[in-house]
Structures are given as C-alpha cells and as structure tokens.
Motif scaffolding. Sequence first.
Motif, PDB file in Angstrom:
ATOM      1  N   ALA A 101       0.818  -1.219   0.000  1.00  0.00           N
ATOM      2  CA  ALA A 101       0.000   0.000   0.000  1.00  0.00           C
ATOM      3  C   ALA A 101       0.849   1.266   0.000  1.00  0.00           C
ATOM      4  N   PHE A 102       1.890   1.312   0.858  1.00  0.00           N
ATOM      5  CA  PHE A 102       2.704   2.528   0.921  1.00  0.00           C
ATOM      6  C   PHE A 102       3.366   2.828  -0.440  1.00  0.00           C
ATOM      7  N   LEU A 103       3.561   1.788  -1.237  1.00  0.00           N
ATOM      8  CA  LEU A 103       4.321   1.921  -2.486  1.00  0.00           C
ATOM      9  C   LEU A 103       3.429   1.992  -3.717  1.00  0.00           C
ATOM     10  N   CYS A 104       2.130   2.156  -3.509  1.00  0.00           N
ATOM     11  CA  CYS A 104       1.197   1.969  -4.620  1.00  0.00           C
ATOM     12  C   CYS A 104       1.233   3.084  -5.652  1.00  0.00           C
ATOM     13  N   ARG A 105       1.987   4.133  -5.387  1.00  0.00           N
ATOM     14  CA  ARG A 105       2.123   5.178  -6.418  1.00  0.00           C
ATOM     15  C   ARG A 105       3.540   5.268  -6.966  1.00  0.00           C
ATOM     16  N   GLN A 106       4.431   4.335  -6.551  1.00  0.00           N
ATOM     17  CA  GLN A 106       5.822   4.381  -7.022  1.00  0.00           C
ATOM     18  C   GLN A 106       5.867   3.863  -8.453  1.00  0.00           C
ATOM     19  N   THR A 107       5.972   4.768  -9.381  1.00  0.00           N
ATOM     20  CA  THR A 107       5.823   4.432 -10.798  1.00  0.00           C
ATOM     21  C   THR A 107       6.776   3.334 -11.251  1.00  0.00           C
ATOM     22  N   ASP A 108       8.054   3.428 -10.907  1.00  0.00           N
ATOM     23  CA  ASP A 108       9.020   2.438 -11.396  1.00  0.00           C
ATOM     24  C   ASP A 108       8.685   1.034 -10.909  1.00  0.00           C
ATOM     25  N   LEU A 109       8.221   0.935  -9.696  1.00  0.00           N
ATOM     26  CA  LEU A 109       7.864  -0.376  -9.159  1.00  0.00           C
ATOM     27  C   LEU A 109       6.660  -0.943  -9.899  1.00  0.00           C
ATOM     28  N   LEU A 110       5.675  -0.106 -10.135  1.00  0.00           N
ATOM     29  CA  LEU A 110       4.471  -0.562 -10.840  1.00  0.00           C
ATOM     30  C   LEU A 110       4.818  -1.010 -12.260  1.00  0.00           C
ATOM     31  N   ALA A 113       6.888  -4.275 -12.189  1.00  0.00           N
ATOM     32  CA  ALA A 113       6.009  -5.395 -11.864  1.00  0.00           C
ATOM     33  C   ALA A 113       5.163  -5.757 -13.078  1.00  0.00           C
ATOM     34  N   GLY A 114       4.565  -4.761 -13.692  1.00  0.00           N
ATOM     35  CA  GLY A 114       3.721  -5.007 -14.858  1.00  0.00           C
ATOM     36  C   GLY A 114       4.485  -5.724 -15.966  1.00  0.00           C
ATOM     37  N   GLU A 115       5.725  -5.330 -16.144  1.00  0.00           N
ATOM     38  CA  GLU A 115       6.501  -5.898 -17.249  1.00  0.00           C
ATOM     39  C   GLU A 115       6.835  -7.368 -17.075  1.00  0.00           C
ATOM     40  N   THR A 116       6.696  -7.878 -15.885  1.00  0.00           N
ATOM     41  CA  THR A 116       6.974  -9.310 -15.699  1.00  0.00           C
ATOM     42  C   THR A 116       5.891 -10.178 -16.324  1.00  0.00           C
ATOM     43  N   GLY A 117       4.731  -9.617 -16.558  1.00  0.00           N
ATOM     44  CA  GLY A 117       3.631 -10.426 -17.087  1.00  0.00           C
ATOM     45  C   GLY A 117       2.877 -11.201 -16.017  1.00  0.00           C
ATOM     46  N   ALA A 118       3.391 -11.192 -14.798  1.00  0.00           N
ATOM     47  CA  ALA A 118       2.639 -11.815 -13.688  1.00  0.00           C
ATOM     48  C   ALA A 118       1.380 -10.999 -13.417  1.00  0.00           C
ATOM     49  N   ALA A 119       0.424 -11.612 -12.752  1.00  0.00           N
ATOM     50  CA  ALA A 119      -0.705 -10.821 -12.266  1.00  0.00           C
ATOM     51  C   ALA A 119      -0.183  -9.879 -11.176  1.00  0.00           C
ATOM     52  N   ILE A 120      -0.731  -8.666 -11.136  1.00  0.00           N
ATOM     53  CA  ILE A 120      -0.253  -7.654 -10.187  1.00  0.00           C
ATOM     54  C   ILE A 120      -1.404  -7.243  -9.282  1.00  0.00           C
ATOM     55  N   ASN A 121      -1.209  -7.476  -7.998  1.00  0.00           N
ATOM     56  CA  ASN A 121      -2.202  -7.043  -7.010  1.00  0.00           C
ATOM     57  C   ASN A 121      -1.700  -5.785  -6.332  1.00  0.00           C
ATOM     58  N   VAL A 122      -2.384  -4.668  -6.571  1.00  0.00           N
ATOM     59  CA  VAL A 122      -1.967  -3.409  -5.951  1.00  0.00           C
ATOM     60  C   VAL A 122      -2.865  -3.114  -4.766  1.00  0.00           C
ATOM     61  N   LYS A 123      -2.254  -2.951  -3.609  1.00  0.00           N
ATOM     62  CA  LYS A 123      -3.027  -2.553  -2.435  1.00  0.00           C
ATOM     63  C   LYS A 123      -3.232  -1.045  -2.462  1.00  0.00           C
ATOM     64  N   LYS A 124      -4.442  -0.648  -2.233  1.00  0.00           N
ATOM     65  CA  LYS A 124      -4.756   0.791  -2.216  1.00  0.00           C
ATOM     66  C   LYS A 124      -4.085   1.457  -1.017  1.00  0.00           C
ATOM     67  N   GLY A 125      -3.344   2.518  -1.266  1.00  0.00           N
ATOM     68  CA  GLY A 125      -2.694   3.243  -0.176  1.00  0.00           C
ATOM     69  C   GLY A 125      -3.703   3.756   0.830  1.00  0.00           C
ATOM     70  N   GLN A 126      -3.284   3.807   2.076  1.00  0.00           N
ATOM     71  CA  GLN A 126      -4.138   4.298   3.159  1.00  0.00           C
ATOM     72  C   GLN A 126      -4.464   5.776   2.954  1.00  0.00           C
ATOM     73  N   PHE A 127      -3.768   6.392   2.014  1.00  0.00           N
ATOM     74  CA  PHE A 127      -3.859   7.837   1.759  1.00  0.00           C
ATOM     75  C   PHE A 127      -4.563   8.128   0.437  1.00  0.00           C
ATOM     76  N   LEU A 128      -5.168   7.132  -0.158  1.00  0.00           N
ATOM     77  CA  LEU A 128      -5.801   7.305  -1.473  1.00  0.00           C
ATOM     78  C   LEU A 128      -7.310   7.122  -1.386  1.00  0.00           C
ATOM     79  N   ALA A 129      -8.003   7.794  -2.302  1.00  0.00           N
ATOM     80  CA  ALA A 129      -9.426   7.549  -2.488  1.00  0.00           C
ATOM     81  C   ALA A 129      -9.589   6.382  -3.454  1.00  0.00           C
ATOM     82  N   PRO A 130     -10.710   5.674  -3.372  1.00  0.00           N
ATOM     83  CA  PRO A 130     -10.898   4.531  -4.262  1.00  0.00           C
ATOM     84  C   PRO A 130     -10.751   4.889  -5.741  1.00  0.00           C
ATOM     85  N   TRP A 131     -11.256   6.057  -6.121  1.00  0.00           N
ATOM     86  CA  TRP A 131     -11.190   6.434  -7.537  1.00  0.00           C
ATOM     87  C   TRP A 131      -9.765   6.767  -7.983  1.00  0.00           C
ATOM     88  N   ASP A 132      -8.880   7.060  -7.027  1.00  0.00           N
ATOM     89  CA  ASP A 132      -7.484   7.312  -7.391  1.00  0.00           C
ATOM     90  C   ASP A 132      -6.808   6.057  -7.935  1.00  0.00           C
TER      91      ASP A 132
END
Lengths: 264, 264, 264, 264
Positions: A101-110, A113-132
């Motif tokens: 969750a704390f890392l859910c906006r770190q672009t390079d990590l996202l 992760a995406g580039e591996t082709g694995a499924a990616i589960n992103v936890k919503k940051g405690q500081f984000l709104a659902p629509w974010d």
Amino acid sequence: DRPLTVIAGPCQLESLDHALMIARHMAGVCAKAGAGYVFKASYDKANRTSLTGKRGVGMEAGLKILAAVKDEIGCPVLTDVHTAEQCAQAAEVCDILQIPAFLCRQTDLLLAAGETGAAINVKKGQFLAPWDMANVADKVASTGNSRILLTERGTSFGYNTLVADMRGLPEMMKTGYPVVMDATHSVQQPGGQGGSSGGQREFAPVMARAAVSLGIAAVFIETHEAPDTAPSDGPNMIPLDQMGALIDGLMAFDRLAKADPIRL
Amino acid sequence: DRPLTVIAGPCQLESLDHALMIARHMAGVCAKAGAGYVFKASYDKANRTSLTGKRGVGMEAGLKILAAVKDEIGCPVLTDVHTAEQCAQAAEVCDILQIPAFLCRQTDLLLAAGETGAAINVKKGQFLAPWDMANVADKVASTGNSRILLTERGTSFGYNTLVADMRGLPEMMKTGYPVVMDATHSVQQPGGQGGSSGGQREFAPVMARAAVSLGIAAVFIETHEAPDTAPSDGPNMIPLDQMGALIDGLMAFDRLAKADPIRL
Amino acid sequence: DRPLTVIAGPCQLESLDHALMIARHMAGVCAKAGAGYVFKASYDKANRTSLTGKRGVGMEAGLKILAAVKDEIGCPVLTDVHTAEQCAQAAEVCDILQIPAFLCRQTDLLLAAGETGAAINVKKGQFLAPWDMANVADKVASTGNSRILLTERGTSFGYNTLVADMRGLPEMMKTGYPVVMDATHSVQQPGGQGGSSGGQREFAPVMARAAVSLGIAAVFIETHEAPDTAPSDGPNMIPLDQMGALIDGLMAFDRLAKADPIRL
Amino acid sequence: DRPLTVIAGPCQLESLDHALMIARHMAGVCAKAGAGYVFKASYDKANRTSLTGKRGVGMEAGLKILAAVKDEIGCPVLTDVHTAEQCAQAAEVCDILQIPAFLCRQTDLLLAAGETGAAINVKKGQFLAPWDMANVADKVASTGNSRILLTERGTSFGYNTLVADMRGLPEMMKTGYPVVMDATHSVQQPGGQGGSSGGQREFAPVMARAAVSLGIAAVFIETHEAPDTAPSDGPNMIPLDQMGALIDGLMAFDRLAKADPIRL
C-alpha cells in the motif's frame, strides 16, 4: 462471476514446513468450500513500524519456499515486492506480485512489476481515495499487462486507525479489474502499540463478510496457527483453526452476491 | 433473530395522500418480501443546511398524517423529535420516536423521549464512536424504558463527507439493543452542495446490503417517487419503484445472516 | 484589528464566589496584558458524555451569578443556551449567547438567539466544514442581528479525537464576522475516558498561539484553579495560575498578527 | 533557537538556469530577512498521481544542477531519494537527503540514507501519527547518524484532502530533532484533479505562519515564477515574487517564537 478466491497465508514466511502446513490446511479448506485458493506470504517486511520488528527470511530463501509450496500444494502463490529490481526474480516463482500500500504510487515499481507479465495485485494506499486507483492501474496497464487486481485494506481515519469504506469496493470495480478485500489489514491499528501495530482481529470476519456480500472477486486474510506469537501482524491475523468455518460462511454470501450483482 | 425490519418513507411529510401512497407501496413490498415495515417521515426538518431549505408541514399537521397512515395502512410509524416538549405529544401517535444524530447527546431530550414509553431510535452522531453509544443508551434506559434502537448513519470523514464503518454495527450490538443501518443518510454529503446536502444515492443499496449481511435488526431507507424534486434529501433517497427489488434482495442476505450470526 | 479578546472562565458555574474569583483574576490579567475580557461559564451542561456527569447549577441560579459577575467585575458575560425558550431570559443578563457546537444547525435555536439582539457566538460543529458556517451565520443574520461570532473548536478526526484545521480560521473570516479560537475544546478527546471526555491540556497553548498568529478576534479558554477536580472538562482546562503568562505571550503574537494581516 | 531556515525551490528541476534563478532569488531574500536558506528541488518525481505527469530531468542531470547551485550560490542543497541505491550518489552532492512521505517507513531506504552521513529530512507519512515518527527517526539514528529532520506535510483527512495538525509540531519536537513545516504540500489536495493533485496555494502562508509561531526550526516552501505552468505541484506552489514578503513576515513571528518557546 466466478466463486470467491481466498488469498491467505501467514504475514511472513517462517520456514518451509510452516508454509506447507498453512498452505495445505488452507487449500483443503478452500477446496471443500468451493473457493479458489492462493497462498500468500512475505519474504521481507520492508516497512516495519520499528527497527526491532522481524523482517523475515529474505528473498532467496523466501522464493525457494514459495516455489516448494506451489509445487507441493499445487496452488498459485503471491508475494509482495518492494523494489523494481525484485520484480523479475519474484515473478519467476510467483503467480501474483503484490505492490504494498505505501508503495502503490511508485511508478518504477508498478512498471517493473507489470513488465513481468505476472498478475499484479496493488493494495490501495491508506492515503488514497478509491477512484485514485484508476490512475494506479493505468500505470501497470501501460506495460501491456492487464492482469491487475485492486485491494482495499483501509483508509487513514484519525491517528493509528483505519476505516474500510464499503463504497470503495464497487467504486474500484468500475475499473473492470477484480477487486479484493484485505480483511485482516483493514482492521490493523498502525503503530497502535507504540513500537508495533495493533489490530482488531475480531472484526476481520465482519469486514470479510460485508465485502463478500458486495460480490468481490477475492478476500485476503492473513492467518497463523498461533497469532499471538507470530513474528508480525499477530493482533489482526485469524487463527488457522477458525479459517474453515469462516470460509464456509463466506461462500454462502458469495453465492448470493454473485447471483445478484451490485450495479452502480 | 427475527426477519429484517424496513424503516422507510419520505424524508419529510408532504401531504396525507403522498404519505399514504408511499406507506401503502412499502407495506406491500415488505409483506411480499417477508420483512417487517415501519413508516418513517418527518414533520419538521429542524436543522437544514440553510435557512431556505423547506422545513415541513409542522407538528400538528404531521402527527395527523402519521396517525392516518397508522390507521389506514396498519403499520407502526416513526418520526423524529427535536425538543423535550415534543416527545409526549409525538408519542401519542408514534410507535417509535427518533432522536436526530446532532441531538444524540442532549440529555433532556433523551430523558423526555424515554419517559414516553415509546420505542426510542437514537441515531449515532456523526461525531461519536460506536462505543460512545452505550452511554447514550444508558441515558434513555435510566427512565426505565429499554425499548431502544441504535442507528448507524455515518461518521464525519474529512469535510462534507461521511463514512460508514461496518465495525460499528457489531460494536453497537454489544449493547444488546437492536441495531439499524441508515443506508441513505450514511451516503449523504453534508453541505456538499453549498446551500444543501449532496448525496450518493447509488451507494445506498451497497451500504444496506453490507450491513444486512452482518445481521442487523433493521434497515432505514428514505424513498420518494421522484427524489430529484423532493423537498429535502433528494440526492440520497431511493426511487420508490426500485424499493421492491432492493428489499427482495436484502431479505436473501438477511436470512443468511440470521442463520449464521456474527459473534465478536 | 482591535486587540485580542479573551473569553475565559470555568467550564461550569460552581458558586458565586468561585465565579467572582476567576473573573476577577482573569479581568486583572487581561487588563494588564491589554486584552479584552469576557467572562464565560455554563449554568447547564446539557450534553454530557454520560448521565453521571454533573450538569450544573441550573438557569435561575446561573443567571444570578452571571449578573453578579457582570456587576461586580464590570466585564461582559457569555453563556451557552440549549433551547429556543432559554434565549430571551439568558439575554437579559448575558452580553453574548453561545450556541453549542452540537446545536449549531438547529434553526429555531439560532433564530431565537438572534432575535434577542445579544451578540451570538456559534461554535462550529465537529461535523461541519469551515465554509458551512456561512449558512449558519445567515440563519442568525436573518433576524436582523449581525452581531455574530464564529468559533473553531475542532473537527472530528477518527474516533474520540478532534483536529483543529488552521485553514478554517481565515476561511471563516471571509464571512466578515469575528472569528474565535476555542483553544481548550479543540484539544478535547470526546468520550475518550469512556464515561467522560479526555483532553490534552498541554496542547491548548499551542492551538491558541497558532490561531492568534493568524489574526483572530478572540481566543476562548476554559480555566480553573484546580482542573483535575473540576466538575467537567478538567482534562483540557488550563490552571488559572498559568493564565497570566499565557495571555501575556499571546498578546505579543496578536500585535504582530494585527500589524500584518493574512489576506486570502 | 537559531533563526528560521527556509527550505525552498521549485517542485522539480527544470534546467540549470531555472534552478540558479530561483536559488539566487531565494538566497537573497533569506539573507536580507536573516533566515537560513537551503535550495530544494527534485530530479525525479517518482510517484506522480498518473503516468502522464512529468517525472523530471533524472538523477545524473539533476545532481549536476544541484552541484552547480551549491557552488555558485553557496547554499546547502536538498533533494529527495527514492531507493537505497540512490543515497550514496545523491549524498556526494547534497547536504540534506529527503525521504518522501510515502516512503518514510521503508527501512532499507532510511538506513541507506542514514549511512551516507548527510543530514536526513524525513517527511511524515500522510498515514502516520506524529508520535510514530520517533520510530522512524530511530531507524535513521541506528546508523550512527543523528543529523535528522522531521517534516510535517499533512495527514489524510477524508478523501483527496490533508489536514495539518499543529499538535504534531511540538509532538515531534519531543524527539529532540529539528522540526520542519512543509507549508505547500500540507495544502495539497492529493489526486484532487483526477489525473493530478490540486492544491490551495492561498493557505500555504497560513500554515507557514501558524507553524513558525510555534518555534519550528525550518519551513519548507515550494516556489516557482509561474506556478500555473509548472510541471508539477503548481496548484500549491507560491509565486516566487511573493516569497520576499512572506519570508519577511515569517521572520518576525520566528523571533517572537524563539524568544518564548512552547514547553509541553
């Protein structure tokens, strides 16, 4: 509209035997209940409340255990990654990479992760709104990987407390990605014990049931045979021997919810 | 463990015909679905966002309408009271007196309401924790009246927004009093339109279902045949013609929840 | 741009001697510091956390004490009113009628208070945004009474906690009405001790100084010679013998702030 | 009790000329006002709201610019680091390494930063209580580096909004480390414009003044000659030509605050 998947396991990997014991128990429980099952555990707790918190077995040892669980139990495995560099290696073993969750906006990590082709589960940051989370998912999807899951795990609510807003689940479903309820972290009390986090274990089944009744794809539950002596997140983990009854109960609500989907 | 009761009606009384039309529709819908039914409407909106908001038909006219609804439709009726002086008179007609959320700690009002012997539904203040409601209930109970209901209607969450914490429902159940989910006010956006409150009507069924799955005693839903032109709370009321399907859906979750109660 | 006014006194009236002792001390302290002074005390605590909390001396006895304070000390006096009926009588004695935060949207109370012609201090509800107070002030002003004050006393922030948002002060100043900082209630922890409210007395001077530096008209501070044994709000009241140094300190910030006003 | 330090610069590095222009202006303004000055700018915005937000010039180019600013203007420079690997290289140029708020509990980053021996400014996560920062500081201090600064930049308050709790400043001062107020990020509205963050620039001087009046060590303010066309954080940056008057004003409050320290 497939039956509920249960993502469950201990907060952190302790040993191969321990992981196998929990995975075997949970795989059996889920098969019996008609739920999907994914084994979850962390090889490194990279953001403990304090330095004295145990961090875990490390990546090398952890991935070996996860590979063995996958091989022996036959279930998909999920772990969380903390840096872009870890993604490729973790994806060799894991079916699902999880973004904390704390890392859910770190672009390079996202992106990594995406580039591996694995499924990616992103936890919503405690500081984000659902629509974010639509913007967050877009970062992953920009890699051409659309196997994305979005997880609710609570929103900051005053100090040392989280609240899980049920509106967030259908709101995130609007993205079209499967939505997961993290029932045990959403009752965490971050930093609530000074040098470590507290939790309200007794409310985890409450959050799970409310969320499952809304037709979510999966529920995430940390479990341990002896939570009170677990190396991390003990106060909010569910005792392993209560998981069977809990999953059985949730599946009844899941069937009802899937037959009568919420439409916003 | 009785079947769910539905407390429903327009935000404010408009006319006898209007009240009868809604009560008749709702009584039919609830009977068909196997739910209990209580007609709800206000004779005075005593705390509108701004002075230009319509206040309603007044106490005398309102109680006459409520008496007629009770007589003609045969259902219990609920209204909210705003001063200690109103309680006795309102209780001559109403089965349930409701204490508005902003007033939930006004001792004299709670005592006067309790002393009528009517059932008392106290809405939890947007500024209270669920466990604070035990003290509130104690004030009513001190009159010897233990026919108390406690209603969740959302908690302040930043500005102009509420969040409904599902933990609050079982937490309030610990008091032993029936717990009600106010599905339409918990998605209100207080003051969200400047001179009046906004709302997220589309999420009211979400809140209702999540709450019913936890085994609550009753759900509170404001409804109107044309919410967008209603004199108050339009943005969060449910169109009357959608109530049948909504209640049918909720009853399935209610049966499941009552068969498998949450135990903290 | 007049010098800061200090609204100060005990949470509740205890006796004539007690009121006079505090008013005399505070009037002296404020005169010496160059601050205006208004004596504040309540004759009835109408919304205690629990029924066992002491309510006070009552309206008749309370107004007599307030009249005597006004007469003997020569300072304006403020008290809070809880029903429309109390307003006229309270205004015969009091220079300022105060609307409690929980009641700040009760239209009849605001109108009755406004109609007395007394100055009206409305405390911002813990559930309101600063900009919502313009609608509240309009209700009072509709009576032709524009002698209105708006008081910040904290906003709900999770459970049993308040936060005072400094943006709220200049936001409320936009109405043109004098803005007051309630330094002791904004550090209250509502219901924080189970059957009564807790508080963080040590932070009251922090809130007062931050607010005064923004050029507010008045600061509201509850004080008592022995807060820990006071009948209410002890955890957040300032010991009387510390008020002199506190006010002296605040006046230096007030002079600076008034010489360099914040302009939004 | 040294005079206030101003940490100021553009949100992100744009070019050498741009950085020098801002640093020269700010150094002049601060020297004239008697304030310390640290130039601040980012070489990479690693956690933009959406993928389309500009990330910046990159580490190599960025550090060259920072070195040139330091050399030519003669002021210390600060930049933020995002991975453990970046710390050593950034510390070759920068006097202060900054840990972004989202990353403030990432143990490896804190340790790597601490080990460089540079001063470490940790921004308090939007999801943390002020007292939680003692554990964060302990992680850095475990490397033997006690040159730590702790920065308030707002706490999650509902969705897409932050609130800055003034209590947090003296609370963090209890650690003994210098405390910084980030006046521009604390008025950010995260994700408030859908694909990017909004902000309330007009309140940044409000937050700065309130915080400085409490005796903090430094204020952090992002500034730009044309905020509305800046590549990031435009809605909350202060126009460069307003900084002189702002700093002058703050220094008067700083002198008063340092002469009369808050003691908890």
